[in-house]
Design a protein around this motif. Sequence first.
Motif, PDB file in Angstrom:
ATOM      1  N   ASP A   1     -97.588 -40.185 -50.563  1.00 24.62           N
ATOM      2  CA  ASP A   1     -98.131 -41.464 -50.975  1.00 24.62           C
ATOM      3  C   ASP A   1     -97.897 -41.739 -52.458  1.00 24.62           C
ATOM      4  O   ASP A   1     -97.735 -42.881 -52.854  1.00 24.62           O
ATOM      5  CB  ASP A   1     -99.632 -41.524 -50.688  1.00 24.62           C
ATOM      6  CG  ASP A   1     -99.910 -41.598 -49.191  1.00 24.62           C
ATOM      7  OD1 ASP A   1     -98.976 -41.868 -48.417  1.00 24.62           O
ATOM      8  OD2 ASP A   1    -101.068 -41.379 -48.816  1.00 24.62           O
ATOM      9  N   PHE A   2     -97.940 -40.696 -53.281  1.00 26.21           N
ATOM     10  CA  PHE A   2     -97.797 -40.864 -54.725  1.00 26.21           C
ATOM     11  C   PHE A   2     -96.375 -40.619 -55.199  1.00 26.21           C
ATOM     12  O   PHE A   2     -96.125 -40.561 -56.396  1.00 26.21           O
ATOM     13  CB  PHE A   2     -98.760 -39.922 -55.449  1.00 26.21           C
ATOM     14  CG  PHE A   2    -100.203 -40.263 -55.199  1.00 26.21           C
ATOM     15  CD1 PHE A   2    -100.803 -41.340 -55.842  1.00 26.21           C
ATOM     16  CD2 PHE A   2    -100.954 -39.523 -54.305  1.00 26.21           C
ATOM     17  CE1 PHE A   2    -102.122 -41.664 -55.601  1.00 26.21           C
ATOM     18  CE2 PHE A   2    -102.285 -39.846 -54.051  1.00 26.21           C
ATOM     19  CZ  PHE A   2    -102.871 -40.917 -54.706  1.00 26.21           C
ATOM     20  N   GLN A   3     -95.441 -40.451 -54.259  1.00 27.64           N
ATOM     21  CA  GLN A   3     -94.032 -40.247 -54.579  1.00 27.64           C
ATOM     22  C   GLN A   3     -93.815 -39.039 -55.497  1.00 27.64           C
ATOM     23  O   GLN A   3     -92.980 -39.069 -56.397  1.00 27.64           O
ATOM     24  CB  GLN A   3     -93.433 -41.521 -55.214  1.00 27.64           C
ATOM     25  CG  GLN A   3     -93.545 -42.759 -54.362  1.00 27.64           C
ATOM     26  CD  GLN A   3     -92.848 -42.597 -53.016  1.00 27.64           C
ATOM     27  OE1 GLN A   3     -91.730 -42.137 -52.934  1.00 27.64           O
ATOM     28  NE2 GLN A   3     -93.543 -42.964 -51.948  1.00 27.64           N
ATOM     29  N   LEU A   4     -94.583 -37.981 -55.299  1.00 31.69           N
ATOM     30  CA  LEU A   4     -94.417 -36.759 -56.075  1.00 31.69           C
ATOM     31  C   LEU A   4     -93.252 -35.955 -55.512  1.00 31.69           C
ATOM     32  O   LEU A   4     -92.973 -36.011 -54.315  1.00 31.69           O
ATOM     33  CB  LEU A   4     -95.694 -35.912 -56.006  1.00 31.69           C
ATOM     34  CG  LEU A   4     -96.965 -36.572 -56.528  1.00 31.69           C
ATOM     35  CD1 LEU A   4     -98.166 -35.673 -56.249  1.00 31.69           C
ATOM     36  CD2 LEU A   4     -96.851 -36.843 -58.019  1.00 31.69           C
ATOM     37  N   GLU A   5     -92.597 -35.203 -56.374  1.00 28.22           N
ATOM     38  CA  GLU A   5     -91.505 -34.365 -55.902  1.00 28.22           C
ATOM     39  C   GLU A   5     -92.105 -33.214 -55.101  1.00 28.22           C
ATOM     40  O   GLU A   5     -92.925 -32.437 -55.609  1.00 28.22           O
ATOM     41  CB  GLU A   5     -90.682 -33.819 -57.069  1.00 28.22           C
ATOM     42  CG  GLU A   5     -89.460 -33.074 -56.598  1.00 28.22           C
ATOM     43  CD  GLU A   5     -88.904 -32.087 -57.600  1.00 28.22           C
ATOM     44  OE1 GLU A   5     -88.139 -31.218 -57.151  1.00 28.22           O
ATOM     45  OE2 GLU A   5     -89.254 -32.162 -58.777  1.00 28.22           O
TER      46      GLU A   5
END
Length: 147
Positions: A1-5
Amino acid sequence: DFQLEAQAVYIRAGHRLVRQRQYGAVKQLLKCVGESGTATKNDCDALILSCLSVADKGPSDAKELESLIMEIKSIETKIKAYLACSKLRPAYLLAVKLDPSRAGPLVQDVLQAAEGAHDSVMQNICCQWLSEHNKTPMQRQSRPTPR
């Protein structure tokens, strides 16, 4: 959801679990990473190697660390993991099973670790293997390979 790697998140979670000695949870994390569908072939190996780098390598954790190393798929990464845990003999034994062209640099890595650990027995074993396979310890990897 937070576009974290994903790999960065996995590594941070793995480090935290290893520092808390929750090795069962690390294995569960590895299973989740493998089944995530976003992980590449080497992500689990990289995660284990990274976790080993922050682990307390005392005798009380040896069995759990060995269990994590056994999960590694790549032979080269497994050798690096053994070296990270100062387990020179299993690293050497895995290296010499490879084709000599691949084994040479890995045996040299074991030799360097043995020198750092002042392990004269492993130094002698590595030097003997290298001399028998025409790669003296002095050659290292600085010499260009013929094409």
